[in-house]
Design a protein around this motif. Sequence first.
Motif, mmCIF file in Angstrom:
data_model
loop_
_atom_site.group_PDB
_atom_site.id
_atom_site.type_symbol
_atom_site.label_atom_id
_atom_site.label_comp_id
_atom_site.label_asym_id
_atom_site.label_seq_id
_atom_site.Cartn_x
_atom_site.Cartn_y
_atom_site.Cartn_z
ATOM 1 N N UNK A 141 0.839 -1.209 0.000
ATOM 2 C CA UNK A 141 0.000 0.000 0.000
ATOM 3 C C UNK A 141 0.870 1.254 0.000
ATOM 4 N N UNK A 142 2.083 1.141 0.524
ATOM 5 C CA UNK A 142 3.015 2.265 0.575
ATOM 6 C C UNK A 142 3.865 2.361 -0.694
ATOM 7 N N UNK B 281 -3.114 10.824 0.681
ATOM 8 C CA UNK B 281 -2.837 9.408 0.920
ATOM 9 C C UNK B 281 -1.442 9.000 0.493
ATOM 10 N N UNK B 282 -0.464 9.888 0.667
ATOM 11 C CA UNK B 282 0.887 9.603 0.189
ATOM 12 C C UNK B 282 1.947 9.633 1.284
ATOM 13 N N UNK B 283 1.553 9.498 2.539
ATOM 14 C CA UNK B 283 2.575 9.521 3.582
ATOM 15 C C UNK B 283 3.448 8.279 3.459
ATOM 16 N N UNK B 284 4.695 8.395 3.935
ATOM 17 C CA UNK B 284 5.667 7.318 3.747
ATOM 18 C C UNK B 284 6.196 6.754 5.047
ATOM 19 N N UNK B 285 6.031 7.500 6.141
ATOM 20 C CA UNK B 285 6.590 7.073 7.413
ATOM 21 C C UNK B 285 5.508 7.057 8.483
ATOM 22 N N UNK C 14 0.628 1.851 10.113
ATOM 23 C CA UNK C 14 -0.054 3.093 10.480
ATOM 24 C C UNK C 14 -1.160 3.361 9.465
ATOM 25 N N UNK C 15 -2.113 4.167 9.875
ATOM 26 C CA UNK C 15 -3.202 4.547 8.983
ATOM 27 C C UNK C 15 -2.870 5.912 8.401
ATOM 28 N N UNK D 116 -8.952 0.290 3.186
ATOM 29 C CA UNK D 116 -7.917 -0.744 3.237
ATOM 30 C C UNK D 116 -6.581 -0.243 2.707
ATOM 31 N N UNK D 117 -6.572 0.473 1.581
ATOM 32 C CA UNK D 117 -5.323 0.936 0.959
ATOM 33 C C UNK D 117 -4.600 1.971 1.805
ATOM 34 N N UNK D 118 -5.276 2.562 2.771
ATOM 35 C CA UNK D 118 -4.651 3.582 3.624
ATOM 36 C C UNK D 118 -3.908 2.976 4.814
#
Length: 184
Positions: free
Chosen positions: A58-59, A139-143, A132-133, A117-119
Amino acid sequence: MSERAVAPGGLALVEALVNTVSLDTGEDRLAAEFGLSGAALADAQELREALRAACLAHAGRDMPPGRSVTLTRLLSRAPLLLSVDEKGTAALVPADAASLASRVAVAVATAVTEGTWQRLKACEAEDCHWAYYDRSPAGRSRWCTMAVCGSRAKMRSYRARRTAGRTDSPTAPAGPDRTDASPA
């Protein structure tokens, strides 16, 4: 390790399951937190790592070969029921409320229908991979947290660029030599 709020609804269970092991310390709390032992513990560990792989996907990462098959296999063995109440409201429920896989399957199925789900992602940091959610608008956080994992990644990137910059160009002069300048 995240400072963020827990994932919504049933995804909180999936997040909690994935986060039962700390990759940087090796501490594994799965048996204690879920009261598992023997074959049930081994299945839960396999489920946890397959879910972590899905969260990494998802990431933006590719799932390792076989992980999607493993996750599908584990969740397909989880019996689910469609329950309808007196008001006609239908809900997916685990056929065996004690089954961790069934509870996870309900959480995933519900999250898929809700579009959440993808989040549920896993931190990009190699020594973290904490679930993490992603609540960011795009919806583009990486950490899992910018304060720890994000800062470390950005600092490593900055240092790598500075090091590459020093090796790519010869040493530049510090400026004009003022020692032999004549007075005006």
